[in-house]
Enzyme design. Structure first.
Site, PDB file in Angstrom:
ATOM      1  N   GLU A 132     134.812 -58.458  -0.388  1.00  0.00           N
ATOM      2  CA  GLU A 132     134.850 -59.504   0.633  1.00  0.00           C
ATOM      3  C   GLU A 132     135.395 -60.739  -0.063  1.00  0.00           C
ATOM      4  O   GLU A 132     134.758 -61.284  -0.967  1.00  0.00           O
ATOM      5  CB  GLU A 132     133.454 -59.732   1.198  1.00  0.00           C
ATOM      6  CG  GLU A 132     133.517 -60.408   2.547  1.00  0.00           C
ATOM      7  CD  GLU A 132     132.905 -61.766   2.512  1.00  0.00           C
ATOM      8  OE1 GLU A 132     133.699 -62.746   2.532  1.00  0.00           O
ATOM      9  OE2 GLU A 132     131.676 -61.873   2.439  1.00  0.00           O
TER      10      GLU A 132
HETATM   11  N1  NAI Z   1     132.532 -65.864  -0.348  1.00  0.00           N
HETATM   12  C1  NAI Z   1     133.723 -66.185  -0.752  1.00  0.00           C
HETATM   13  O1  NAI Z   1     134.705 -65.787  -0.209  1.00  0.00           O
HETATM   14  C2  NAI Z   1     133.818 -67.022  -1.928  1.00  0.00           C
HETATM   15  C3  NAI Z   1     135.015 -67.575  -2.310  1.00  0.00           C
HETATM   16  N2  NAI Z   1     135.054 -68.336  -3.396  1.00  0.00           N
HETATM   17  C4  NAI Z   1     136.336 -68.939  -3.761  1.00  0.00           C
HETATM   18  O2  NAI Z   1     136.499 -68.773  -5.129  1.00  0.00           O
HETATM   19  C5  NAI Z   1     136.675 -70.041  -5.761  1.00  0.00           C
HETATM   20  C6  NAI Z   1     136.095 -70.018  -7.153  1.00  0.00           C
HETATM   21  O3  NAI Z   1     134.700 -69.712  -7.139  1.00  0.00           O
HETATM   22  P1  NAI Z   1     134.093 -68.768  -8.234  1.00  0.00           P
HETATM   23  O4  NAI Z   1     132.635 -68.630  -8.169  1.00  0.00           O
HETATM   24  O5  NAI Z   1     134.664 -69.187  -9.537  1.00  0.00           O
HETATM   25  O6  NAI Z   1     134.651 -67.387  -7.690  1.00  0.00           O
HETATM   26  P2  NAI Z   1     135.002 -66.166  -8.526  1.00  0.00           P
HETATM   27  O7  NAI Z   1     135.639 -65.169  -7.643  1.00  0.00           O
HETATM   28  O8  NAI Z   1     135.715 -66.582  -9.753  1.00  0.00           O
HETATM   29  O9  NAI Z   1     133.562 -65.641  -9.008  1.00  0.00           O
HETATM   30  C7  NAI Z   1     132.719 -64.812  -8.242  1.00  0.00           C
HETATM   31  C8  NAI Z   1     131.972 -63.897  -9.176  1.00  0.00           C
HETATM   32  O10 NAI Z   1     132.875 -63.078  -9.910  1.00  0.00           O
HETATM   33  C9  NAI Z   1     132.624 -63.194 -11.312  1.00  0.00           C
HETATM   34  N3  NAI Z   1     133.884 -62.997 -11.990  1.00  0.00           N
HETATM   35  C10 NAI Z   1     134.885 -63.889 -12.180  1.00  0.00           C
HETATM   36  N4  NAI Z   1     135.913 -63.317 -12.824  1.00  0.00           N
HETATM   37  C11 NAI Z   1     135.576 -62.025 -13.049  1.00  0.00           C
HETATM   38  C12 NAI Z   1     136.223 -60.928 -13.678  1.00  0.00           C
HETATM   39  N5  NAI Z   1     137.439 -61.024 -14.205  1.00  0.00           N
HETATM   40  N6  NAI Z   1     135.561 -59.753 -13.736  1.00  0.00           N
HETATM   41  C13 NAI Z   1     134.343 -59.620 -13.216  1.00  0.00           C
HETATM   42  N7  NAI Z   1     133.677 -60.627 -12.611  1.00  0.00           N
HETATM   43  C14 NAI Z   1     134.284 -61.821 -12.517  1.00  0.00           C
HETATM   44  C15 NAI Z   1     132.021 -64.572 -11.454  1.00  0.00           C
HETATM   45  O11 NAI Z   1     131.319 -64.714 -12.650  1.00  0.00           O
HETATM   46  C16 NAI Z   1     131.150 -64.634 -10.223  1.00  0.00           C
HETATM   47  O12 NAI Z   1     129.942 -63.927 -10.422  1.00  0.00           O
HETATM   48  C17 NAI Z   1     136.022 -70.997  -4.821  1.00  0.00           C
HETATM   49  O13 NAI Z   1     136.495 -72.262  -4.967  1.00  0.00           O
HETATM   50  C18 NAI Z   1     136.374 -70.386  -3.509  1.00  0.00           C
HETATM   51  O14 NAI Z   1     137.669 -70.757  -3.142  1.00  0.00           O
HETATM   52  C19 NAI Z   1     133.950 -68.534  -4.161  1.00  0.00           C
HETATM   53  C20 NAI Z   1     132.743 -68.018  -3.822  1.00  0.00           C
HETATM   54  C21 NAI Z   1     132.594 -67.230  -2.655  1.00  0.00           C
HETATM   55  O1  LIG Z   2     126.762 -62.751   6.876  1.00  0.00           O
HETATM   56  C1  LIG Z   2     127.190 -62.117   5.919  1.00  0.00           C
HETATM   57  O2  LIG Z   2     126.826 -60.971   5.687  1.00  0.00           O
HETATM   58  C2  LIG Z   2     128.158 -62.704   4.992  1.00  0.00           C
HETATM   59  C3  LIG Z   2     128.509 -63.962   5.067  1.00  0.00           C
HETATM   60  C4  LIG Z   2     129.459 -64.435   4.101  1.00  0.00           C
HETATM   61  C5  LIG Z   2     129.516 -65.652   3.659  1.00  0.00           C
HETATM   62  O3  LIG Z   2     128.766 -66.592   4.173  1.00  0.00           O
HETATM   63  C6  LIG Z   2     130.398 -66.057   2.543  1.00  0.00           C
HETATM   64  O4  LIG Z   2     130.825 -65.208   1.753  1.00  0.00           O
HETATM   65  O5  LIG Z   2     130.638 -67.241   2.435  1.00  0.00           O
END
Ligand code: NAI
Ligand SMILES: O=C(O)/C=C/C=C(\O)C(=O)O
Length: 486
Positions: free
Chosen positions: A254
């Site tokens: 996701e």
């Molecule tokens: N729900 C969503 O769609 C989310 C989107 N984001 C987006 O991502 C941007 C950066 O946030 P981050 O937390 O740094 O997201 P990220 O995608 O870098 O990190 C999410 C998870 O993946 C892990 N991770 C990072 N690189 C990895 C790798 N190469 N192998 C395995 N695990 C890895 C991180 O330690 C963390 O637990 C945000 O600014 C936002 O734009 C962030 C969080 C949630």
């Molecule tokens: O309702 C869910 O199961 C997931 C929601 C997802 C988000 O709120 C998110 O990744 O930001």
């Protein structure tokens, strides 16, 4: 200051290397926790524990026995509700009402719902003819995938982690969770719940750390991990997919979004303003399902922009437990820098800043926190970076449109396809739009209204696969066909 350790085989353990990292509060940038960073030996130990549980007591339980244990987990989360609320508030800085009414109850529901699903799901069977006239019977059975790696983000840590752990365990797998380095606390606390209700050791494991060259990468590259489920940034998804290709391991992703909110002139105006406000600004805009592009039919455009501005200017910044406050900071200084860089870019690209665009004045120690103003822009070209790229902050661009065809083209003109929220009182149009907007999840006259039995996931670069209800079983189990010659 809290000390957070890895949770392996039912025990809290510090990494042998002694390596630790700090977690800072988003409210005031103070260090609030010291976290043990797992290295390869801890990830190995977690994988070994998870495999041992699969081949041991956990693997020997009936579905009914697993289901009872998962109901127990849900009940224990509810019993320790305040502890989870407090831990999640500390990590994210978000208001207590969001924790109490949305994120923590969803954590308990994520165990209960998938226990119900596995209890009730039927298996398929087909009778077939054979040349000897006696026939054969095919039936399918679902078996666990094995050891599942669960890589989690920081924006709704407990809800998003349990959304994966709940179905994984319900299906009989064991898990190793790697929470975000920004939000380690609720994953750690869940270990206490697992022990309290008697989940066998090794079923639920947690390794802390970062992504590249740290626990995240060590876990996703580990050959003992059979499948990987991930929520986070699209680029990270690509890196994990590469790791998973070694050994042909399955992934469920996701990922990011740049979701369009669409408001037609015939919509219930106040409901649409409230809905778009929530979708753009809940959780300080750190929701993957959130709206960062708003399209409003021209006759109501000006009125809509003004109404959204009034609501955005009405937020009250403050600590989660401050009853006069209803708005929190971003997760970290680093993320604030990213969001503020987009605020600057919007101005450079010629935006009209309707409201916000900077940081609020905060008193005392809160001045050191990761606060930003909810921000609304108009007047940008469809090619502007802030209209095309995921910002993940409390901001949106609003643009007028004149026809259904035009707004469908605008909504689809993006690499992401996670969700959309459409506001109209014309039901025929709502159904037409739902069929044409290229996303995994469409909300009509609502946003983030979740029935956990429904398929959830993104189209295009917003994800791979669907989770939710029986759809989760597609990922968390292997389906076997058995053909019996009669
Ligand atoms: N729900 C969503 O769609 C989310 C989107 N984001 C987006 O991502 C941007 C950066 O946030 P981050 O937390 O740094 O997201 P990220 O995608 O870098 O990190 C999410 C998870 O993946 C892990 N991770 C990072 N690189 C990895 C790798 N190469 N192998 C395995 N695990 C890895 C991180 O330690 C963390 O637990 C945000 O600014 C936002 O734009 C962030 C969080 C949630
Ligand atoms: O309702 C869910 O199961 C997931 C929601 C997802 C988000 O709120 C998110 O990744 O930001």
């Amino acid at each position: 200051m809290r000390k957070i350790e890895n949770f392996i085989a039912g025990e809290y353990v510090a990494a042998g290397s002694g390596q630790r990292f700090d977690k800072r509060s988003p409210l005031d940038n103070r260090v609030i926790a010291s976290i043990s960073e797992a290295g390869r030996p801890e990830v190995d130990a977690a994988v070994k524990a998870a495999r041992g549980a699969l081949n041991g007591e956990w693997g020997g339980l009936s579905t009914e026995q697993r289901v009872e244990l998962l109901y127990g987990v849900a009940n224990e989360i509810t019993r320790r509700f305040d502890d989870f609320v407090e831990a999640e508030m500390a990590d994210t800085g978000q208001p207590s009402h969001v924790m109490k009414h949305v994120f923590i109850p969803r954590g308990a529901a994520n165990f209960k719902v998938f226990a119900d699903v596995v209890k009730n799901v039927p298996s398929e069977s087909f009778q077939m003819a054979t040349p000897d006239g006696r026939g054969a019977l095919n039936y399918s059975m679902r078996v666990p995938k094995g050891v599942v790696g669960v890589i989690c983000p920081w924006n709704a840590p407990f809800m998003l982690m349990t959304w994966k752990v709940g179905p994984a365990l319900a299906c009989g797998n064991t898990v190793i969770v790697k929470p975000s380095e920004e939000s380690p606390q609720t994953a750690a606390l869940l270990g206490e719940v697992m022990n309290a209700v008697g989940i066998p050791r090794g079923v639920y494991n947690v390794v802390h750390g970062f992504g590249p060259d740290s626990a995240g990468e060590f876990l996703t590259q580990h050959p003992g991990v059979n499948a990987i489920t991930f929520t986070g940034e699209t680029r990270t998804g690509a890196a994990i997919m590469k790791a998973a290709s070694e050994g042909m391991r399955d992934v469920s992703f996701e990922l990011g979004g740049k979701n369009a909110g669409i408001v037609f002139a015939d919509a219930d105006f106040d409901a649409a303003v409230d809905g778009i406000f929530r979708s753009a600004f809940l959780n300080s805009g750190q929701v993957c399902l959130g709206t960062e592009r708003v399209y409003v039919e021209r006759p109501i455009f000006e009125r809509f922009v003004q109404a959204l501005k009034v609501k955005a200017e009405g937020v009250k910044f403050g600590r989660p437990d401050d009853h006069n406050a209803n708005y929190g900071p971003l997760i970290s200084q680093e993320h604030r820098d990213k969001v503020l860089s987009y605020y600057r870019k919007a101005v450079e690209e010629g935006a009209t800043v309707v409201t916000g665009g900077g940081v609020p004045q905060m008193p005392g120690e809160l001045a050191e926190g990761a606060w930003v103003q909810p921000t609304i822009w108009t007047g940008l070209s469809d090619n502007a970076a802030v209209v095309r790229e995921e910002i993940f902050g409390p901001c949106c661009h609003i643009r007028p449109f004149d026809s259904e065809n035009e707004v469908v083209a605008l909504a689809n003109d993006n690499v992401y396809g996670l969700s959309t929220t459409i506001w109209t009182n014309d039901l025929a149009r709502a159904h037409r739009m739902a069929a044409r907007v290229e996303v995994g999840i469409t909300w009509i006259n609502s946003w983030f209204l979740r029935d956990l039995r429904t398929p959830f996931g993104g189209a295009k670069q917003s994800g791979i696969g669907r989770e939710g209800g029986v759809h989760s079983l597609e990922f968390y189990t292997e389906t076997r066909n058995v053909c019996v010659k009669l």
